[in-house]
Design a protein around this motif. Structure first.
Motif, PDB file in Angstrom:
ATOM      1  N   PRO A  38     -14.565  43.157 -18.430  1.00  0.00           N
ATOM      2  CA  PRO A  38     -15.829  42.080 -18.018  1.00  0.00           C
ATOM      3  C   PRO A  38     -16.555  41.740 -16.681  1.00  0.00           C
ATOM      4  O   PRO A  38     -17.417  41.881 -16.506  1.00  0.00           O
ATOM      5  CB  PRO A  38     -15.479  40.930 -19.082  1.00  0.00           C
ATOM      6  CG  PRO A  38     -13.580  41.085 -19.227  1.00  0.00           C
ATOM      7  CD  PRO A  38     -13.955  42.182 -19.305  1.00  0.00           C
ATOM      8  N   GLU A  39     -14.914  41.739 -15.819  1.00  0.00           N
ATOM      9  CA  GLU A  39     -14.979  41.820 -14.137  1.00  0.00           C
ATOM     10  C   GLU A  39     -16.463  43.359 -13.959  1.00  0.00           C
ATOM     11  O   GLU A  39     -16.512  42.704 -12.331  1.00  0.00           O
ATOM     12  CB  GLU A  39     -13.419  41.982 -13.501  1.00  0.00           C
ATOM     13  CG  GLU A  39     -12.325  40.472 -13.965  1.00  0.00           C
ATOM     14  CD  GLU A  39     -12.059  41.052 -16.163  1.00  0.00           C
ATOM     15  OE1 GLU A  39     -11.657  39.961 -15.766  1.00  0.00           O
ATOM     16  OE2 GLU A  39     -12.863  42.115 -16.041  1.00  0.00           O
ATOM     17  N   LEU A  40     -16.310  44.409 -13.954  1.00  0.00           N
ATOM     18  CA  LEU A  40     -16.580  45.519 -13.374  1.00  0.00           C
ATOM     19  C   LEU A  40     -18.344  44.609 -14.072  1.00  0.00           C
ATOM     20  O   LEU A  40     -18.782  45.462 -13.252  1.00  0.00           O
ATOM     21  CB  LEU A  40     -16.042  46.543 -13.549  1.00  0.00           C
ATOM     22  CG  LEU A  40     -16.936  47.421 -13.998  1.00  0.00           C
ATOM     23  CD1 LEU A  40     -17.789  47.761 -12.124  1.00  0.00           C
ATOM     24  CD2 LEU A  40     -16.651  49.105 -14.353  1.00  0.00           C
ATOM     25  N   GLU A  45     -23.495  44.029 -13.083  1.00  0.00           N
ATOM     26  CA  GLU A  45     -25.069  43.194 -14.245  1.00  0.00           C
ATOM     27  C   GLU A  45     -25.183  41.719 -13.832  1.00  0.00           C
ATOM     28  O   GLU A  45     -26.182  40.746 -14.390  1.00  0.00           O
ATOM     29  CB  GLU A  45     -24.699  43.145 -15.645  1.00  0.00           C
ATOM     30  CG  GLU A  45     -24.241  44.942 -16.043  1.00  0.00           C
ATOM     31  CD  GLU A  45     -24.320  44.961 -17.559  1.00  0.00           C
ATOM     32  OE1 GLU A  45     -25.556  44.383 -18.401  1.00  0.00           O
ATOM     33  OE2 GLU A  45     -23.624  45.622 -18.053  1.00  0.00           O
ATOM     34  N   GLY A  46     -23.981  40.546 -13.792  1.00  0.00           N
ATOM     35  CA  GLY A  46     -23.868  39.993 -13.156  1.00  0.00           C
ATOM     36  C   GLY A  46     -24.854  39.274 -12.100  1.00  0.00           C
ATOM     37  O   GLY A  46     -25.524  40.024 -11.853  1.00  0.00           O
ATOM     38  N   PRO A  47     -24.830  37.740 -12.124  1.00  0.00           N
ATOM     39  CA  PRO A  47     -25.517  36.975 -10.902  1.00  0.00           C
ATOM     40  C   PRO A  47     -25.264  37.648  -9.591  1.00  0.00           C
ATOM     41  O   PRO A  47     -23.695  38.013  -9.141  1.00  0.00           O
ATOM     42  CB  PRO A  47     -24.840  35.623 -11.150  1.00  0.00           C
ATOM     43  CG  PRO A  47     -24.987  35.557 -12.832  1.00  0.00           C
ATOM     44  CD  PRO A  47     -24.040  36.807 -13.415  1.00  0.00           C
ATOM     45  N   MET A  51     -26.731  46.530  -5.932  1.00  0.00           N
ATOM     46  CA  MET A  51     -27.603  47.450  -6.103  1.00  0.00           C
ATOM     47  C   MET A  51     -26.859  48.154  -6.077  1.00  0.00           C
ATOM     48  O   MET A  51     -25.821  48.384  -5.255  1.00  0.00           O
ATOM     49  CB  MET A  51     -28.454  47.061  -4.809  1.00  0.00           C
ATOM     50  CG  MET A  51     -29.849  46.248  -4.725  1.00  0.00           C
ATOM     51  SD  MET A  51     -31.262  46.604  -5.625  1.00  0.00           S
ATOM     52  CE  MET A  51     -31.166  47.733  -4.953  1.00  0.00           C
ATOM     53  N   PRO A  52     -27.024  49.566  -7.357  1.00  0.00           N
ATOM     54  CA  PRO A  52     -26.628  50.451  -7.774  1.00  0.00           C
ATOM     55  C   PRO A  52     -26.704  51.528  -6.182  1.00  0.00           C
ATOM     56  O   PRO A  52     -28.085  51.349  -5.865  1.00  0.00           O
ATOM     57  CB  PRO A  52     -27.507  51.276  -8.868  1.00  0.00           C
ATOM     58  CG  PRO A  52     -28.309  49.890  -9.727  1.00  0.00           C
ATOM     59  CD  PRO A  52     -28.712  48.435  -8.634  1.00  0.00           C
ATOM     60  N   TYR A  68     -20.294  53.968 -17.609  1.00  0.00           N
ATOM     61  CA  TYR A  68     -20.512  52.369 -17.851  1.00  0.00           C
ATOM     62  C   TYR A  68     -21.392  52.961 -16.301  1.00  0.00           C
ATOM     63  O   TYR A  68     -22.970  52.388 -16.484  1.00  0.00           O
ATOM     64  CB  TYR A  68     -19.849  51.896 -18.177  1.00  0.00           C
ATOM     65  CG  TYR A  68     -20.406  49.982 -17.958  1.00  0.00           C
ATOM     66  CD1 TYR A  68     -21.063  49.593 -18.370  1.00  0.00           C
ATOM     67  CD2 TYR A  68     -20.194  50.129 -16.719  1.00  0.00           C
ATOM     68  CE1 TYR A  68     -21.597  48.230 -17.483  1.00  0.00           C
ATOM     69  CE2 TYR A  68     -20.742  48.726 -16.340  1.00  0.00           C
ATOM     70  CZ  TYR A  68     -21.672  48.300 -16.813  1.00  0.00           C
ATOM     71  OH  TYR A  68     -22.009  46.330 -16.583  1.00  0.00           O
ATOM     72  N   LEU A  69     -20.493  53.198 -15.662  1.00  0.00           N
ATOM     73  CA  LEU A  69     -21.689  52.719 -13.958  1.00  0.00           C
ATOM     74  C   LEU A  69     -22.704  53.750 -14.343  1.00  0.00           C
ATOM     75  O   LEU A  69     -24.156  53.293 -13.758  1.00  0.00           O
ATOM     76  CB  LEU A  69     -20.926  53.265 -13.429  1.00  0.00           C
ATOM     77  CG  LEU A  69     -19.998  51.964 -12.685  1.00  0.00           C
ATOM     78  CD1 LEU A  69     -18.141  52.756 -11.953  1.00  0.00           C
ATOM     79  CD2 LEU A  69     -20.093  50.722 -12.335  1.00  0.00           C
ATOM     80  N   ALA A  70     -23.287  54.595 -14.312  1.00  0.00           N
ATOM     81  CA  ALA A  70     -23.803  55.892 -14.335  1.00  0.00           C
ATOM     82  C   ALA A  70     -25.233  55.807 -15.131  1.00  0.00           C
ATOM     83  O   ALA A  70     -26.173  55.242 -14.740  1.00  0.00           O
ATOM     84  CB  ALA A  70     -22.950  57.246 -15.268  1.00  0.00           C
TER      85      ALA A  70
END
Length: 207
Positions: A38-40, A45-47, A51-52, A68-70
């Motif tokens: 969840p930290e990643l 995705e969090g507040p 930016m990717p 997941y990141l991709a």
């Protein structure tokens, strides 16, 4: 400083590689849960999510977090020391249709791996804390060399004493001293039975 490694240091590096290979051969690496932490997720995705951009994962295991990141728009390079893990990560990325570059190599010898950067994000799930102490400066230098201005490093690590040796584990003080030009922005204790931590470091916005 000489680049010659002592016999003890070579033995230590070989022992770490052997332990990692055994975990993957047996199919039960404790850090490779198949679930993105969840930290990643919060960082992506969090507040105030990043930016990717370009991300490098150190010690990617079987590729769960790289995929997941991709899927969330990041251009992903991922490195692991263990051939078996790299093969599984490539298969996982292909099955997911995720564009991930997975390379077999040593996170402390990135010049040999072919990951030039610059990277906006580095992710390390219990890689650094298992690196022999004599290779840790090289790890920090490799990331610093490849860090875009303002880059983040999100690192999960076990605290000292979690394992039956005299050297594994990581502390906030060590990271603050070793990562020159970075700010230790956050330290959050993990929820494991032994001491663990999530560290966030940020590279200076300008050199």
């Amino acid at each position: 400083m000489s680049g010659t490694r002592t016999a003890a240091e070579l033995d230590q590096e070989a022992a770490v590689r052997s332990v990692l290979e055994d975990f993957y051969r047996d199919g039960k690496p404790p850090w490779d849960s198949g679930v993105t932490p969840p930290e990643l997720v919060a960082l992506v995705e969090g507040p105030g999510a990043l930016m990717p951009g370009q991300v490098l994962e150190l010690g990617c295991g079987t590729g769960t977090n790289a995929v997941y990141l991709a899927r969330h728009g990041w251009r992903v390079a991922a490195v692991d020391l263990v051939d078996r893990a790299v093969r599984q990560a490539r298969e996982k990325a292909a099955a997911a249709g995720a564009d991930v570059t997975v390379l077999c190599g040593d996170a402390t010898r990135l010049d040999e791996v072919g990951v030039p950067g610059p990277y906006d994000l580095f992710f390390d799930l219990s890689c650094y804390c298992g690196i022999p102490p004599h290779r840790r400066d090289a790890y920090a230098a490799g990331l610093t060399k490849r860090a875009a201005p303002g880059a983040r490093l999100l690192m999960f690590g076990y605290g000292p004493g979690a394992f039956d040796d005299s050297w594994s584990g990581v502390t906030a003080d060590e990271l603050g001293a070793r990562f020159t030009g970075w700010q230790l922005a956050d330290v959050t204790p993990g929820t494991n039975p032994v001491p663990t931590f999530w560290f966030t470091l940020q590279r200076a916005a300008a050199a």
